[in-house]
Scaffold this motif. Structure first.
Motif, short mmCIF file in Angstrom:
data_model
loop_
_atom_site.label_atom_id
_atom_site.label_comp_id
_atom_site.label_asym_id
_atom_site.label_seq_id
_atom_site.Cartn_x
_atom_site.Cartn_y
_atom_site.Cartn_z
N SER A 178 71.03 62.12 -39.48
CA SER A 178 72.01 61.24 -38.98
C SER A 178 71.91 61.16 -38.06
N ASP A 179 70.99 60.02 -37.02
CA ASP A 179 71.57 60.00 -35.58
C ASP A 179 73.17 59.46 -35.31
N LEU A 180 74.56 60.00 -34.86
CA LEU A 180 75.43 60.40 -34.62
C LEU A 180 75.68 59.16 -33.08
N GLU A 215 70.81 47.66 -30.20
CA GLU A 215 71.16 48.66 -28.43
C GLU A 215 71.55 49.59 -30.01
N GLY A 216 70.67 50.77 -29.05
CA GLY A 216 70.69 52.16 -29.48
C GLY A 216 69.76 52.69 -30.24
N ALA A 217 69.19 51.92 -31.09
CA ALA A 217 68.19 52.19 -32.40
C ALA A 217 67.17 53.54 -31.52
N LEU A 218 67.22 54.68 -32.81
CA LEU A 218 66.46 55.55 -31.99
C LEU A 218 64.53 55.31 -32.05
N ASN A 219 64.35 56.38 -30.78
CA ASN A 219 62.46 56.93 -30.88
C ASN A 219 62.45 56.64 -31.98
N ALA A 223 75.16 57.39 -41.47
CA ALA A 223 75.28 56.00 -40.02
C ALA A 223 74.13 55.57 -40.03
N CYS A 224 73.24 54.49 -40.69
CA CYS A 224 72.53 54.48 -40.81
C CYS A 224 71.76 53.48 -39.19
N GLY A 225 72.79 53.00 -39.08
CA GLY A 225 72.03 51.76 -38.19
C GLY A 225 71.48 51.13 -37.83
N SER A 226 69.92 50.62 -37.85
CA SER A 226 69.43 49.87 -37.99
C SER A 226 68.05 50.62 -38.87
N PRO A 276 77.33 49.64 -47.18
CA PRO A 276 78.66 49.36 -45.97
C PRO A 276 79.41 50.52 -46.33
N TRP A 277 78.97 51.75 -46.42
CA TRP A 277 80.13 52.82 -46.55
C TRP A 277 80.71 53.51 -45.25
N ASP A 278 81.57 54.14 -45.64
CA ASP A 278 82.26 55.16 -44.21
C ASP A 278 81.73 55.78 -44.55
N ALA A 279 81.52 56.61 -43.61
CA ALA A 279 80.08 58.53 -43.59
C ALA A 279 81.62 59.07 -43.82
N ARG A 280 83.16 58.61 -43.22
CA ARG A 280 83.28 59.57 -43.54
C ARG A 280 84.83 59.63 -44.89
N ALA A 281 84.06 59.10 -45.96
CA ALA A 281 84.64 58.59 -47.24
C ALA A 281 83.72 57.93 -47.70
N LEU A 327 76.07 53.73 -25.24
CA LEU A 327 75.99 52.38 -26.61
C LEU A 327 76.84 52.33 -27.47
N VAL A 328 76.95 53.38 -28.22
CA VAL A 328 77.80 53.56 -29.09
C VAL A 328 78.43 54.39 -29.44
N GLY A 329 79.93 53.43 -30.30
CA GLY A 329 81.25 54.26 -29.30
C GLY A 329 81.46 54.92 -28.34
N GLY A 363 71.12 54.86 -47.47
CA GLY A 363 71.69 54.53 -46.21
C GLY A 363 72.59 54.29 -45.96
N CYS A 364 73.88 54.22 -44.97
CA CYS A 364 74.59 53.06 -45.16
C CYS A 364 75.50 53.57 -43.75
N ASP A 365 76.49 52.41 -43.38
CA ASP A 365 77.06 51.82 -41.85
C ASP A 365 78.31 51.94 -42.26
N THR A 366 79.36 51.18 -41.67
CA THR A 366 80.72 50.47 -41.18
C THR A 366 79.79 49.48 -40.53
N SER A 367 79.19 48.86 -39.53
CA SER A 367 78.69 47.71 -38.82
C SER A 367 77.96 46.98 -39.74
C1 LIG Z 1 73.47 55.78 -32.58
S1 LIG Z 1 74.20 54.70 -33.86
C2 LIG Z 1 72.60 54.74 -35.33
C3 LIG Z 1 71.06 54.04 -34.79
C4 LIG Z 1 70.17 54.22 -35.76
N1 LIG Z 1 70.06 55.51 -36.10
C5 LIG Z 1 68.94 53.04 -34.81
O1 LIG Z 1 67.64 54.05 -35.14
O2 LIG Z 1 69.33 52.36 -35.42
C6 LIG Z 1 75.06 55.20 -34.93
C7 LIG Z 1 75.90 54.32 -35.70
O3 LIG Z 1 77.17 55.05 -36.85
C8 LIG Z 1 77.61 54.09 -37.22
N2 LIG Z 1 78.88 54.14 -37.40
C9 LIG Z 1 79.66 55.00 -36.38
N3 LIG Z 1 81.22 54.98 -36.99
C10 LIG Z 1 81.10 55.13 -38.74
C11 LIG Z 1 81.24 55.66 -39.48
N4 LIG Z 1 82.28 55.76 -40.17
N5 LIG Z 1 80.50 55.42 -41.21
C12 LIG Z 1 79.68 54.66 -40.98
N6 LIG Z 1 78.77 54.06 -39.76
C13 LIG Z 1 79.13 54.89 -38.61
C14 LIG Z 1 77.68 52.95 -35.84
O4 LIG Z 1 77.52 51.92 -36.57
C15 LIG Z 1 75.93 52.75 -35.73
O5 LIG Z 1 76.05 51.76 -36.22
#
Ligand SMILES: C[S@@+](CC[C@H](N)C(=O)[O-])C[C@H]1O[C@@H](n2cnc3c(N)ncnc32)[C@H](O)[C@@H]1O
Length: 368
Positions: free
Chosen positions: A290-292, A196-200, A223-226, A272-277, A297-299, A244-248
């Motif tokens: 980045s697709d923030l 959900e929220g994946a980028l076109n 925040a690479c999502g899918s 599984p990195w946090d994009a803030r660190a 839908l997200v955040g 790519g990294c994502d916390t989810s």
């Molecule tokens: C808009 S979605 C990205 C969707 C992606 N472009 C795709 O096509 O699937 C934003 C992503 O940011 C991730 N995210 C939120 N806070 C984050 C953080 N602090 N560090 C890394 N990822 C984070 C969420 O888990 C989510 O997967």
């Protein structure tokens, strides 16, 4: 009456055009693109198709018309385009005349040319989109098409998609558009996990091109999502490293499935990195995408107020000097405010795109 062709040519009334002949005549084509990406899509058409494509003025946002004289199969490789249609123009006063023998044969020949580009069985259903699509004439047209093609009439989306309409420029006649592929080109085969929220994917590809990819560069997608941006980056060109990294965990599992379906598991690194660190050295990355989280839908907007400045700051730490950072978000005001308050990221451009109900912007930043 004949199918539209840019260079009229004499042909026997009875002879059905063959694909080999068609490939040498210019087809009138129409590319559907996400609004805001018309110029990028036009660049891709010129770059990939060269002199085989002659671009025509766009009649409205989201539409890039072109005449094309190359092999149709090359159009299936386009990455920034949602769908390509072949456009047949018929000098008829009413759609009923499309059922006339010669017009209908021309339409069937075009459909056969499209189907021949795909494996047998790729098309099972057909759908005709038209004003008054339930009228007696349109119903008859659908039934005749189903009878001659062996396809089932779909209620909604079909594999074979046709549009019947008046020409944009309000000229005489009617046009029938035939989509070149059973799914929109934007529906990528690698997307086996729909987050959900994946980028076109066409928007992702356009973002990739905006940074002018180079084969040796180190690419980071916080925040690479899918994994959409990562897979599309690799589709554009090779890279030194793709990270790519994502916390989810759910998003990362989805990214792994998609990256694997793209056959790129050995070239795309997912963490599984946090994009803030980020556990990356200072000034070690050549380009960032980045697709923030949009905060819908997200955040949430509240979370984004905390998140965005930290992501920008950490991205600035790991980015090499002059590294581009291409960001898409719907949090336009928030990002504009943050950019105005800092000195490290220079804003090089902004592109507004329309994704149906969402109007995000693509920001092109460069590390000072
Ligand atoms: C808009 S979605 C990205 C969707 C992606 N472009 C795709 O096509 O699937 C934003 C992503 O940011 C991730 N995210 C939120 N806070 C984050 C953080 N602090 N560090 C890394 N990822 C984070 C969420 O888990 C989510 O997967």
């Amino acid at each position: 009456m004949r199918m539209y062709r840019s260079k009229p040519e004499k042909r026997s009334e009875q002879r059905r055009p063959k694909l080999s002949e068609r490939a040498q005549d210019p087809w009138r084509c129409e590319a559907d693109v996400v609004e805001g990406l018309e110029a990028i899509a036009a660049d891709e058409l010129r770059r990939r198709l060269g002199q085989d494509a002659s671009l025509q003025p766009s009649p409205r946002p989201g539409v890039v018309p072109f005449d094309y004289s190359g092999p149709l199969v090359a159009l299936l490789q386009l990455k920034t385009i949602q769908s390509v249609y072949l456009v047949l123009r018929f000098a008829v006063p009413r759609p009923r005349a499309l059922l006339g023998d010669q017009h209908f044969r021309n339409l069937l020949a075009c459909i056969a040319a499209v189907r021949s580009l795909h494996p047998p069985g790729a098309f099972r259903t057909l759908y005709v989109s038209a004003a008054g699509s339930e009228s007696a004439v349109m119903t008859r047209l659908k039934e005749e098409l189903a009878r001659h093609t062996g396809l089932e009439i779909a209620r909604d989306e079909g594999d074979l998609m046709l549009r019947v309409r008046r020409p944009f420029e309000r000229g005489e006649g009617w046009e029938v558009l035939v989509r070149l592929s059973p799914r929109p080109l934007a529906t990528r085969a690698w997307r086996v996990c729909n987050l959900e929220g994946a980028l076109n994917a066409t928007v992702a590809h356009a973002m990739i091109l905006l940074a002018k990819p180079r084969p040796q560069e180190i690419v980071l997608n916080p925040a690479c999502g899918s994994g959409t941006l990562l897979v599309e980056r690799l589709a554009a060109s090779a890279a030194g490293r793709l990270i790519g990294c994502d916390t989810s965990p759910h998003a990362l599992a989805c990214a792994r499935a998609n990256v694997s379906a793209a056959g790129s598991s050995d070239r795309i690194e997912l963490y599984p990195w946090d994009a803030r660190a980020l556990p990356l050295p200072e000034r070690s990355v050549d380009v960032l995408y980045s697709d923030l989280p949009f905060g819908q839908l997200v955040g949430s907007h509240r979370e984004n107020i905390q998140l965005y400045p930290l992501i920008l700051q950490e991205a600035a730490r790991v980015a090499r000097q002059a590294a581009p950072f291409v960001v898409i978000t719907q949090e336009v005001r928030l990002l504009e405010t943050l950019l105005a308050e800092q000195q490290v990221w220079a804003l090089e451009g902004v592109l507004r795109v329309s994704l149906g109900s969402a109007y995000p912007r693509i920001f092109i930043l460069r590390r000072r």
